[in-house]
Design an enzyme around this catalytic site. Structure first.
Site, PDB file in Angstrom:
ATOM      1  N   SER A 106       0.797  -1.222   0.000  1.00  0.00           N
ATOM      2  CA  SER A 106       0.000   0.000   0.000  1.00  0.00           C
ATOM      3  C   SER A 106       0.831   1.274   0.000  1.00  0.00           C
ATOM      4  O   SER A 106       0.296   2.360  -0.177  1.00  0.00           O
ATOM      5  CB  SER A 106      -0.945   0.022   1.215  1.00  0.00           C
ATOM      6  OG  SER A 106      -0.236   0.321   2.393  1.00  0.00           O
ATOM      7  N   LYS A 162       1.651   4.417   7.400  1.00  0.00           N
ATOM      8  CA  LYS A 162       0.814   5.226   6.523  1.00  0.00           C
ATOM      9  C   LYS A 162       1.158   6.714   6.645  1.00  0.00           C
ATOM     10  O   LYS A 162       1.803   7.141   7.607  1.00  0.00           O
ATOM     11  CB  LYS A 162      -0.668   5.061   6.891  1.00  0.00           C
ATOM     12  CG  LYS A 162      -1.259   3.690   6.627  1.00  0.00           C
ATOM     13  CD  LYS A 162      -1.432   3.422   5.146  1.00  0.00           C
ATOM     14  CE  LYS A 162      -2.099   2.089   4.910  1.00  0.00           C
ATOM     15  NZ  LYS A 162      -1.262   0.957   5.341  1.00  0.00           N
TER      16      LYS A 162
END
Length: 230
Positions: free
Chosen positions: A150, A188
């Site tokens: 991701s 993230k």
């Protein structure tokens, strides 16, 4: 007040600079202070740097400058001798200095795998990872093995080792290690908005994760990456 080890280290660095014009290696500092690992040297240097006693010179793997001495430090060597030492040191080959600098490796904790996708279970201490000291700045660091894709558009791939500076604060837009609900961890981009926290991926095939602010705890900021090629 400095600790005994901090005081001992700064005097050793200053002495070596006066004698050779080159700051000592991590291995030399470890042996001089009778420490068990180079990570202890790294912590001492970071503490001295944060308190304004020394600084790292940019773009050089092994270069420390003593900015100030403890109040009870021994006076520096005569200026003429120090100048001569600096001239003599300047004649050493660049290749030798770079070779010595490349040996400055410290071991930092390796906390298993972390998701660069959906959060996974909170990571625990497992082992250690040798890291070139030049990749780490001030502060305490640890490493995580990345799992998932991701964050590929940020240059972070499955199997990479994320080098993380331990902190519980971060600015919007920084890549962080976020602990969700005290049980899951993920890597993230961090964004805050009206009491909510959004953890953004760097891959258009993945969706942002949105939580109440109380659900998310920052555990570090990305400081660097290590990659193995097979």
């Amino acid at each position: 007040m400095l600790t005994a080890k901090q005081h001992e280290l700064i005097r050793f660095i200053q002495q070596r600079l006066e004698e050779t014009g080159i700051s000592p290696s991590f291995e030399e500092m470890k042996e001089a202070l009778d420490l068990k690992s180079k990570s202890g040297v790294h912590r001492l240097i970071s503490a001295l740097e944060e308190r304004g006693f020394i600084r790292r010179l940019p773009n050089r793997a092994r270069a420390l400058e003593v900015i100030k001495q403890p109040e009870d430090a021994v006076p520096a060597a005569p200026r003429a001798r120090a100048a001569n030492d600096m001239v003599a040191a300047a004649t050493r080959s660049t290749q030798v200095r770079q070779s010595e600098a490349a040996n400055d490796v410290i071991e930092i904790p390796l906390h298993g795998r972390i998701a660069a996708g959906a959060p996974i279970e909170a990571i625990e201490d497992q082992s250690s990872l040798p890291v070139p000291a030049a990749l780490l700045g001030p502060g305490e660091h640890y490493a995580l093995e990345v799992s998932g894709d991701s964050m590929i558009d940020a240059g972070i791939f499955d199997g990479d080792f994320a080098l993380v500076r331990r902190t519980d604060t971060a600015r919007d837009g920084e890549i962080v290690v976020a602990l969700v609900n005290n049980e899951e961890a993920t890597l993230k981009y961090l964004h805050r908005d009206q009491g909510r926290v959004r953890l953004d991926p760097a891959n258009p095939t993945h969706q942002p994760q949105v939580y109440d602010a109380a659900q998310v705890q920052v555990q570090g900021k990305l400081a660097g990456l290590l990659r193995r090629y097979h």
